[in-house]
Design a protein around this motif. Structure first.
Motif, short mmCIF file in Angstrom:
data_model
loop_
_atom_site.label_atom_id
_atom_site.label_comp_id
_atom_site.label_asym_id
_atom_site.label_seq_id
_atom_site.Cartn_x
_atom_site.Cartn_y
_atom_site.Cartn_z
N THR A 171 -8.78 6.03 -4.64
CA THR A 171 -9.44 4.99 -5.63
C THR A 171 -9.07 3.42 -4.91
N PRO A 172 -9.90 2.67 -4.29
CA PRO A 172 -9.59 1.49 -3.94
C PRO A 172 -8.93 0.36 -4.74
N SER A 173 -8.07 -0.14 -4.52
CA SER A 173 -7.20 -1.17 -5.20
C SER A 173 -7.04 -2.49 -4.54
N SER A 213 -4.22 -4.19 -5.39
CA SER A 213 -2.64 -4.36 -5.63
C SER A 213 -2.10 -3.23 -5.03
N SER A 214 -2.53 -1.96 -5.01
CA SER A 214 -1.83 -0.65 -4.81
C SER A 214 -2.03 -0.21 -3.46
N ASP A 215 -1.11 0.26 -2.51
CA ASP A 215 -1.05 0.62 -1.22
C ASP A 215 -1.36 2.11 -1.25
N LEU A 216 -1.58 2.90 -0.15
CA LEU A 216 -1.73 4.17 -0.28
C LEU A 216 -0.42 5.03 -0.32
N HIS A 252 -19.54 -0.78 3.09
CA HIS A 252 -18.37 -1.46 3.92
C HIS A 252 -16.88 -0.97 3.10
N VAL A 253 -16.06 -1.07 3.91
CA VAL A 253 -14.69 -0.39 3.76
C VAL A 253 -13.59 -1.50 4.13
N LYS A 254 -13.03 -2.26 3.18
CA LYS A 254 -12.07 -3.28 3.73
C LYS A 254 -10.67 -2.61 3.49
N VAL A 264 -6.75 0.41 1.02
CA VAL A 264 -7.86 0.16 0.91
C VAL A 264 -8.43 -0.67 -0.48
N TYR A 265 -8.95 -1.83 -0.14
CA TYR A 265 -8.98 -2.88 -1.05
C TYR A 265 -10.29 -2.57 -2.10
#
Length: 84
Positions: free
Chosen positions: A15-17, A19-22, A35-37, A64-65
């Motif tokens: 789930t892109p976020s 604030s949270s990293d993987l 697009h993938v930021k 993943v933003y």
């Protein structure tokens, strides 16, 4: 000369976020294109535009933003690298 090998150790829906990293450096699979930021393993923020269905993001990612990501059905695969 040694070669670095990369092997995924698991697969988890993302789930892109903003604030949270993987939680762990991962390889990212794009189920439905767009697009993938991401934030790369080295800490750079970059947007990969127009990724295709079934394509892998070509760098190791930490985040993943949500903002800037339009691709869906993303899968994170934590990696374990070693040399042979």
């Amino acid at each position: 000369m040694s070669q670095a090998l990369v092997q995924a150790t698991d697969a988890v829906a993302v789930t892109p976020s903003d604030s949270s990293d993987l939680g762990i450096t991962s390889v990212l699979y794009v189920g439905v294109g767009g697009h993938v930021k991401v934030q790369t393993r080295q800490g750079s923020d970059i947007t990969f535009y127009n990724m295709n269905n079934g394509q892998f993001v070509p760098v190791q990612v930490n985040k993943v933003y949500a903002t800037g990501t339009t691709a869906t059905n993303l899968v994170s695969m934590p990696i374990n690298s070693y040399s042979r």
